[in-house]
Design an enzyme around this catalytic site. Structure first.
Site, mmCIF file in Angstrom:
data_model
loop_
_atom_site.group_PDB
_atom_site.id
_atom_site.type_symbol
_atom_site.label_atom_id
_atom_site.label_comp_id
_atom_site.label_asym_id
_atom_site.label_seq_id
_atom_site.Cartn_x
_atom_site.Cartn_y
_atom_site.Cartn_z
ATOM 1 N N TYR A 131 0.833 -1.201 0.000
ATOM 2 C CA TYR A 131 0.000 0.000 0.000
ATOM 3 C C TYR A 131 0.870 1.254 0.000
ATOM 4 C CZ TYR A 131 -3.983 2.929 1.248
ATOM 5 O OH TYR A 131 -4.972 3.872 1.242
ATOM 6 N N CYS B 31 19.818 23.605 1.757
ATOM 7 C CA CYS B 31 21.025 23.811 0.964
ATOM 8 C C CYS B 31 20.812 23.324 -0.467
ATOM 9 C CB CYS B 31 22.209 23.101 1.606
ATOM 10 S SG CYS B 31 22.167 21.329 1.378
ATOM 11 N N CYS C 11 21.624 20.738 -1.879
ATOM 12 C CA CYS C 11 21.296 19.318 -2.005
ATOM 13 C C CYS C 11 19.820 19.090 -1.683
ATOM 14 C CB CYS C 11 22.141 18.470 -1.062
ATOM 15 S SG CYS C 11 23.882 18.831 -1.115
ATOM 16 N N CYS D 125 27.542 20.308 -1.080
ATOM 17 C CA CYS D 125 27.482 21.528 -1.870
ATOM 18 C C CYS D 125 28.103 22.679 -1.091
ATOM 19 C CB CYS D 125 26.040 21.861 -2.239
ATOM 20 S SG CYS D 125 25.044 22.463 -0.864
#
Length: 755
Positions: free
Chosen positions: A329, A714, A716, A748
């Site tokens: 489900y 950020c 990401c 990053c």
DNA sequence: GCAAGGTC
């Protein structure tokens, strides 16, 4: 023998509960509705032998609407929608289910409600009760409370039946009445006003809803944060050293400074040094954790990020896979696998797959499945998982979703990836530089989970106390860049965080604001607001009402929780909410001209800008609208904007001779374009994979002060943790950074001061 | 023609 009628929230639940209670020995019969079957079996109720019939509804049976006299949209009666009579009646497409319930009630003495154990489930239970009692008022009504559909849970529920919780029923009645009155009133007000003032550009409904509007608010807020963003220059030192033919880059411990002179002073100090000293070489075990068991919100975010699908399409695919028995489900808030679940046989079932068969077998030979669980449970459904093997050929278009769910499941029950990290610390005249390397020893779950990666970077050997005569220090200049526009995954995360909608409805609200032309997707699948969306948000903001903020919805939610706890009554919360919205409504009605004025201002600015640029087709030519023009790449901006506007038009309107509304409705310049990025990256190129056009943000967003609902996210897409600066210039100052480890190559460069 | 919540 007593006859017991049981009713579950959906057919699937009814079937599985009957399966457990009957020991897999029930008779199946058709009901009046195609999807809701009847399952009969003998058993015991409260110590007495009983005949059971288990059937189901399909969610809510009832719907709420205004009575006669308020069906017609008229400015004069719109304000009365806050008090006009409302009628709750059986939804026309639920009439067959109602018929089944009535027929089955006539022959029963006992009714047991088996709906999901949440607020909505309790309310659906009350709807069932009202239908059943209408034909058989003598029914003895009970409520079974269960947290999962296992033998233990459902037999315990049957042996410990209780009564419906009227507080929860009231809370949902309160919510639905408020949603209807407020939604209808503001929708009619906005629509009727815009139709009378800007009829040529608007022909659709301009809806307001307590969930769709904050969702729009998130998109607009990010868009404006980007428009208002002012880049800030910064400087940093970079250490460089060549050993064994490898160019090793060292990161400055102060990261970067916003003062050129100070940075240059540090640079000179470093250049004056005769050598650098290796102060430490540290090795430490590192691991990258396998993913947590999958709930709906995470599934939607993954599908958006990794498969580049829309959340709506992803859920539709998951539901098809569920209906045909391939996956469990898909609507669940649970990310913990129940202890008694037989994960081993699910893993074994995948053992022959050409894609991940060996990985599944490997899990079994290494001691079996070991799930990484989260902390959430809805006490109704297990995490989303794969049920039976499948091939690409049989699933065709749904294969990617099946593959994601299956790989995620296998990864979740396998093992973490592990490795060794090395950190070399170097001192140059008291300035510290670090180089990081990592050696992956065991890829673990990464072998099956192709959506993640971990890049190893080897460092050549360094010795502690070693002097490096050829250590070079460069100075680099960079500039902070604006945050990215939100993508669907960001938006779902924000909605989830602020309690806007439920896991089952996030995708619908997003579709709704697209359909209404409030927002559109740019070619990078990120949301830009249209002028209509911008004007709506601006108008309420200018009037001083936080309609586009999530606070109104969360206040309502708190009221509902109070009703459930019995500390407040439904009438109390309803009256309070209606009063506060009615006040906003009255003042909005007085100043509604603002809405069309702002909308015209947006559209006019774009047309003027388009004309100035010598382009007479406002649909796609406008450039430099508003304050968005950033020097350097206007042409690219105009192109992107044009494409976005065209997509925005895909909603099925358009055509004909009248100017199509969306042509005017979407800005054709501005935030799609990244500001010039003159930072010479000191990091290796970003990991491969989908990269947005705008570079990873280094500075972002308005100050996160009181009342700002935006989490700091950020590049990401992960909420950024707060850290404390330890550089001399900024010691003690707090800032947001990427959540990933410093040595993680996919980390990053996000940076933003906490102001 | 309006909401959000269930679900097929």
């Amino acid at each position: 023998m007593a006859r017991v009628l049981c009713v579950a929230e959906k057919n699937d639940a009814a079937k599985n509960i009957a399966l457990q209670l009957s020991g897999n020995r029930f008779q199946r019969a058709e009901g009046r509705s195609k999807y809701n079957k009847l399952y009969s079996f003998d058993g015991q109720f409260r110590g007495q032998p009983a005949k059971f019939v288990m059937t189901s509804v399909s969610g809510h049976l009832m719907t709420l609407d205004f009575g006669q006299g308020y069906k017609e949209w008229r400015p004069a009666t719109t304000g009365e929608l806050f008090s006009a009579p409302v009628i709750r009646s059986v939804n026309p497409n639920m009439l067959q289910i109602e018929q089944t319930l009535k027929e089955q009630s006539r022959g029963a003495e006992i009714l047991v409600i088996w709906t999901d154990c949440d607020r909505e489930g309790e309310n659906i239970g009350a709807e069932i009760v009202s239908v059943c009692l209408s034909v058989n008022p003598r029914l003895d009504v009970y409520r079974a409370r269960f947290s999962e559909i296992t033998y233990q849970a459902v037999t315990r529920a049957l042996n410990n039946v209780i009564r419906l919780d009227q507080n929860e029923v009231d809370a949902v009645d309160c919510r639905s009445e408020l949603d209807l009155r407020i939604g209808a009133a503001f929708t009619r007000l906005q629509t009727l006003h815009l139709q009378s003032t800007v009829p040529t550009v608007l022909d659709g409904v301009v809806s307001y809803g307590s969930c769709q509007f904050p969702t729009l608010g998130f998109v607009v807020e990010r868009y404006k944060a980007i428009k208002d963003f002012v880049p800030e220059p910064f400087w940093r030192l970079v250490g460089k050293h060549k050993r064994d033919g490898v160019d090793v880059e060292f990161v400055w411990d102060r990261n970067r400074l916003f003062d050129k002179q100070i940075t240059e002073t540090f640079h000179e100090v470093c250049n004056d040094a005769d050598y650098a000293t290796v102060t430490s070489v540290q090795k430490a075990p590192k691991s990258r954790w396998r993913p947590v068991a999958l709930d709906t919100v995470e599934f939607e975010k993954l599908a958006v990020r990794k498969l580049r699908m829309s959340a709506k399409d992803a859920m539709a695919a998951a539901e098809r896979l569920y209906t045909s028995g391939y996956v469990s489900y898909p609507r669940t808030e649970t990310n913990i696998f129940p202890k008694e679940m037989d994960l081993a046989s699910l893993v074994t079932a995948q053992g022959n797959s050409p894609d991940w068969g060996p990985f599944a077998q490997d899990i079994m030979t290494r001691g079996g499945p070991n799930p990484r669980n989260g902390v959430k449970t809805d006490e109704a459904h297990p995490p989303i998982h794969t049920l039976k093997p499948a091939t690409k050929q049989e699933l065709t278009r749904d294969w990617a979703v099946y593959e994601l769910i299956t790989r995620h499941f296998l990864a979740c029950v396998s093992r973490n990836a592990t490795g060794q990290s090395t950190t070399v610390k170097v001192d140059v005249s008291d300035e510290v530089f670090n180089a990081n390397g990592i050696v992956i020893e065991d890829r673990g779950y990464l072998d099956v989970y192709k959506y993640d990666n971990w890049y190893g970077k080897m460092l050549p050997p360094y010795q502690e106390a070693e002097r490096l005569k050829d250590f070079k220090v460069d100075i680099n200049e960079g500039s902070t860049t604006a945050p990215l526009l939100l993508n669907e995954a960001d938006l779902i995360a924000l909605m989830d965080k602020h309690g806007i909608g439920t896991d089952a409805t996030h995708a619908e609200h997003i579709e709704k604001i697209k359909e209404r032309q409030y927002v559109a997707l740019n070619p990078d699948k990120r949301f830009i607001p249209g002028f209509l969306g911008l004007a709506l948000v601006d108008a309420y903001n200018e009037m001083g009402f936080e309609m586009s903020k999530p606070v109104l919805r969360s206040t309502l939610e708190r009221g509902l929780v109070d009703i459930c706890n019995g500390t407040r009554t439904k009438a109390d919360v309803l009256a309070e909410q209606l009063q506060s919205y009615k006040r906003i409504f009255d003042r909005t009605e007085d100043r509604i001209i603002l809405l069309s004025d702002i909308f015209k201002r947006y559209v006019g600015a774009q047309n003027l800008a388009g004309a100035a640029a010598g382009n007479h087709a406002p649909a796609r030519g406008g450039r430099g609208a508003g304050r968005g023009g950033r020097g350097g790449s206007t042409a690219a901006v105009a192109n992107r904007g044009g494409a976005a506007a065209q997509r925005g038009r895909g909603g099925g309107r358009g055509g004909g001779n009248a100017p199509a509304a969306p042509s005017f409705n979407f800005p054709t310049a501005g935030v799609q374009n990244p500001p010039p990025n003159n930072y010479q990256s000191s990091r290796p190129p970003q990991a491969p994979g989908p990269r947005p056009v705008v570079q990873a943000p280094r500075n972002a967003l308005p100050p996160p002060g009181n009342g700002n609902p935006n989490p700091i996210v950020c590049g990401c897409g992960v909420p950024a943790p707060v850290r404390t600066a330890n550089t001399s210039a900024n010691r003690g100052r707090r800032f947001y950074g990427c959540a990933k480890q410093r040595d993680d190559p996919s980390r990053c460069n996000f940076f933003q001061w906490e102001t």
